[in-house]
Design a protein around this motif. Structure first.
Motif, PDB file in Angstrom:
ATOM      1  N   ARG A  15      -2.858  -2.616   4.336  1.00 54.17           N
ATOM      2  CA  ARG A  15      -2.923  -1.473   3.422  1.00 54.17           C
ATOM      3  C   ARG A  15      -1.561  -1.159   2.814  1.00 54.17           C
ATOM      4  O   ARG A  15      -1.454  -0.836   1.636  1.00 54.17           O
ATOM      5  CB  ARG A  15      -3.465  -0.261   4.194  1.00 54.17           C
ATOM      6  CG  ARG A  15      -3.712   0.931   3.337  1.00 54.17           C
ATOM      7  CD  ARG A  15      -5.077   0.832   2.701  1.00 54.17           C
ATOM      8  NE  ARG A  15      -5.297   1.999   1.879  1.00 54.17           N
ATOM      9  CZ  ARG A  15      -5.870   1.952   0.707  1.00 54.17           C
ATOM     10  NH1 ARG A  15      -6.315   0.815   0.240  1.00 54.17           N
ATOM     11  NH2 ARG A  15      -6.033   3.031   0.004  1.00 54.17           N
ATOM     12  N   TRP A  16      -0.487  -1.249   3.613  1.00 54.71           N
ATOM     13  CA  TRP A  16       0.846  -0.948   3.109  1.00 54.71           C
ATOM     14  C   TRP A  16       1.221  -1.899   1.971  1.00 54.71           C
ATOM     15  O   TRP A  16       1.885  -1.504   1.016  1.00 54.71           O
ATOM     16  CB  TRP A  16       1.899  -0.981   4.216  1.00 54.71           C
ATOM     17  CG  TRP A  16       2.116  -2.337   4.823  1.00 54.71           C
ATOM     18  CD1 TRP A  16       1.537  -2.830   5.954  1.00 54.71           C
ATOM     19  CD2 TRP A  16       2.966  -3.372   4.332  1.00 54.71           C
ATOM     20  NE1 TRP A  16       1.966  -4.125   6.184  1.00 54.71           N
ATOM     21  CE2 TRP A  16       2.847  -4.473   5.200  1.00 54.71           C
ATOM     22  CE3 TRP A  16       3.816  -3.485   3.229  1.00 54.71           C
ATOM     23  CZ2 TRP A  16       3.543  -5.672   5.005  1.00 54.71           C
ATOM     24  CZ3 TRP A  16       4.513  -4.671   3.039  1.00 54.71           C
ATOM     25  CH2 TRP A  16       4.369  -5.749   3.931  1.00 54.71           C
ATOM     26  N   ILE A  18      -0.900  -3.425  -0.179  1.00 54.81           N
ATOM     27  CA  ILE A  18      -1.685  -3.055  -1.366  1.00 54.81           C
ATOM     28  C   ILE A  18      -1.031  -1.869  -2.065  1.00 54.81           C
ATOM     29  O   ILE A  18      -0.827  -1.877  -3.279  1.00 54.81           O
ATOM     30  CB  ILE A  18      -3.146  -2.744  -0.980  1.00 54.81           C
ATOM     31  CG1 ILE A  18      -3.853  -4.022  -0.502  1.00 54.81           C
ATOM     32  CG2 ILE A  18      -3.898  -2.108  -2.151  1.00 54.81           C
ATOM     33  CD1 ILE A  18      -5.213  -3.781   0.137  1.00 54.81           C
ATOM     34  N   ARG A  19      -0.671  -0.847  -1.277  1.00 52.44           N
ATOM     35  CA  ARG A  19      -0.043   0.347  -1.854  1.00 52.44           C
ATOM     36  C   ARG A  19       1.319   0.020  -2.478  1.00 52.44           C
ATOM     37  O   ARG A  19       1.650   0.513  -3.547  1.00 52.44           O
ATOM     38  CB  ARG A  19       0.079   1.433  -0.806  1.00 52.44           C
ATOM     39  CG  ARG A  19      -1.301   1.961  -0.366  1.00 52.44           C
ATOM     40  CD  ARG A  19      -1.173   3.010   0.717  1.00 52.44           C
ATOM     41  NE  ARG A  19      -0.443   4.162   0.258  1.00 52.44           N
ATOM     42  CZ  ARG A  19      -1.015   5.255  -0.242  1.00 52.44           C
ATOM     43  NH1 ARG A  19      -2.322   5.326  -0.330  1.00 52.44           N
ATOM     44  NH2 ARG A  19      -0.282   6.275  -0.626  1.00 52.44           N
ATOM     45  N   TRP A  22       0.885  -1.733  -5.944  1.00 50.67           N
ATOM     46  CA  TRP A  22       0.564  -0.814  -7.028  1.00 50.67           C
ATOM     47  C   TRP A  22       1.750   0.082  -7.375  1.00 50.67           C
ATOM     48  O   TRP A  22       1.959   0.416  -8.541  1.00 50.67           O
ATOM     49  CB  TRP A  22      -0.686   0.014  -6.692  1.00 50.67           C
ATOM     50  CG  TRP A  22      -1.915  -0.816  -6.879  1.00 50.67           C
ATOM     51  CD1 TRP A  22      -2.687  -1.364  -5.899  1.00 50.67           C
ATOM     52  CD2 TRP A  22      -2.490  -1.251  -8.109  1.00 50.67           C
ATOM     53  NE1 TRP A  22      -3.713  -2.097  -6.452  1.00 50.67           N
ATOM     54  CE2 TRP A  22      -3.618  -2.041  -7.807  1.00 50.67           C
ATOM     55  CE3 TRP A  22      -2.174  -1.042  -9.436  1.00 50.67           C
ATOM     56  CZ2 TRP A  22      -4.417  -2.621  -8.796  1.00 50.67           C
ATOM     57  CZ3 TRP A  22      -2.969  -1.618 -10.419  1.00 50.67           C
ATOM     58  CH2 TRP A  22      -4.071  -2.394 -10.086  1.00 50.67           C
ATOM     59  N   ARG A  23       2.557   0.462  -6.388  1.00 49.17           N
ATOM     60  CA  ARG A  23       3.756   1.260  -6.686  1.00 49.17           C
ATOM     61  C   ARG A  23       4.747   0.464  -7.529  1.00 49.17           C
ATOM     62  O   ARG A  23       5.349   0.997  -8.460  1.00 49.17           O
ATOM     63  CB  ARG A  23       4.428   1.714  -5.391  1.00 49.17           C
ATOM     64  CG  ARG A  23       3.784   2.913  -4.789  1.00 49.17           C
ATOM     65  CD  ARG A  23       4.677   3.539  -3.717  1.00 49.17           C
ATOM     66  NE  ARG A  23       3.954   4.606  -3.088  1.00 49.17           N
ATOM     67  CZ  ARG A  23       3.575   4.604  -1.821  1.00 49.17           C
ATOM     68  NH1 ARG A  23       3.887   3.600  -1.033  1.00 49.17           N
ATOM     69  NH2 ARG A  23       2.896   5.618  -1.336  1.00 49.17           N
ATOM     70  N   VAL A  64      -2.404   6.881 -13.142  1.00 48.97           N
ATOM     71  CA  VAL A  64      -2.593   5.733 -12.263  1.00 48.97           C
ATOM     72  C   VAL A  64      -2.892   4.516 -13.129  1.00 48.97           C
ATOM     73  O   VAL A  64      -3.477   4.644 -14.208  1.00 48.97           O
ATOM     74  CB  VAL A  64      -3.737   5.994 -11.244  1.00 48.97           C
ATOM     75  CG1 VAL A  64      -5.067   6.193 -11.936  1.00 48.97           C
ATOM     76  CG2 VAL A  64      -3.823   4.899 -10.205  1.00 48.97           C
ATOM     77  N   ASN A  81     -10.420   2.173  -4.298  1.00 54.28           N
ATOM     78  CA  ASN A  81      -9.368   2.607  -3.370  1.00 54.28           C
ATOM     79  C   ASN A  81      -8.783   1.436  -2.578  1.00 54.28           C
ATOM     80  O   ASN A  81      -8.596   1.528  -1.361  1.00 54.28           O
ATOM     81  CB  ASN A  81      -9.907   3.695  -2.429  1.00 54.28           C
ATOM     82  CG  ASN A  81      -8.801   4.505  -1.805  1.00 54.28           C
ATOM     83  OD1 ASN A  81      -7.669   4.492  -2.285  1.00 54.28           O
ATOM     84  ND2 ASN A  81      -9.109   5.200  -0.730  1.00 54.28           N
ATOM     85  N   GLY A  82      -8.532   0.322  -3.255  1.00 53.16           N
ATOM     86  CA  GLY A  82      -7.982  -0.851  -2.569  1.00 53.16           C
ATOM     87  C   GLY A  82      -8.908  -1.399  -1.501  1.00 53.16           C
ATOM     88  O   GLY A  82      -8.482  -2.003  -0.537  1.00 53.16           O
ATOM     89  N   PRO A  88     -10.896   6.960  -4.301  1.00 56.92           N
ATOM     90  CA  PRO A  88      -9.540   7.099  -4.841  1.00 56.92           C
ATOM     91  C   PRO A  88      -9.363   8.482  -5.484  1.00 56.92           C
ATOM     92  O   PRO A  88     -10.314   9.048  -6.041  1.00 56.92           O
ATOM     93  CB  PRO A  88      -9.438   5.976  -5.877  1.00 56.92           C
ATOM     94  CG  PRO A  88     -10.837   5.565  -6.181  1.00 56.92           C
ATOM     95  CD  PRO A  88     -11.675   5.944  -4.998  1.00 56.92           C
TER      96      PRO A  88
END
Length: 157
Positions: A15-16, A18-19, A22-23, A64, A81-82, A88
């Motif tokens: 998950r980290w 994926i986030r 996108w960042r 977003v 939501n990934g 999301p």
């Protein structure tokens, strides 16, 4: 093609990661003032747009970058939501305030969001499946159905 575990289920990156991806994408968009980070869909590939919503609780403007496909004059995306649990934030915002704006490579459009249902949802889901053969397997990782979000053009703000 996605990596699969021994049971044949698709394996998502952590998950980290994926986030972070996108960042970084949003950061590039900001640094290059929109000249980098958005692209139109092509055969076999989704495009990206910047969606501006009104916060469901705060009333503040939120932005977003999301993937999308075209369906005639409409755009559509998946509220995934990934592929994690929960909806999301941008979809929660649109459900509360469906009027929004999208920035595309060729400019800004005003849109109104709604969830596709019935035959329309099935048709749009099948179109996305043409691009991602693992779509159903990824969607099965979520505890609830993934909304297909239609962004219809609107003419007034």
């Amino acid at each position: 093609m996605s990596v699969k575990d021994r049971a044949g289920k698709p394996k998502l990156p952590p998950r980290w990661f994926i986030r972070l991806a996108w960042r970084v994408h949003r950061g590039l968009y900001r640094v290059f003032r929109g000249r980098v980070g958005l692209w139109r869909p092509r055969p076999g590939r989704w495009g990206t747009l910047r969606l501006s919503t009104t916060g469901s609780r705060s009333g503040q403007q939120r932005g977003v970058i999301i993937a999308y496909l075209e369906d005639g004059p409409n755009l559509f995306t998946l509220a995934m939501n990934g592929w994690g649990a929960g909806e999301p934030a941008w979809w929660l915002n649109l459900r509360a305030h469906p009027d929004a704006a999208v920035d595309l490579v060729d400019g800004r459009r005003l849109v109104r969001a709604r969830a596709a249902t019935g035959d329309e949802r099935s048709r749009l889901w099948a179109r996305w499946r043409e691009i991602d053969a693992n779509l159903d397997a990824f969607a099965a990782l979520r505890p609830s159905e993934t909304a297909v979000v239609v962004l219809e053009p609107r003419t007034t703000g």
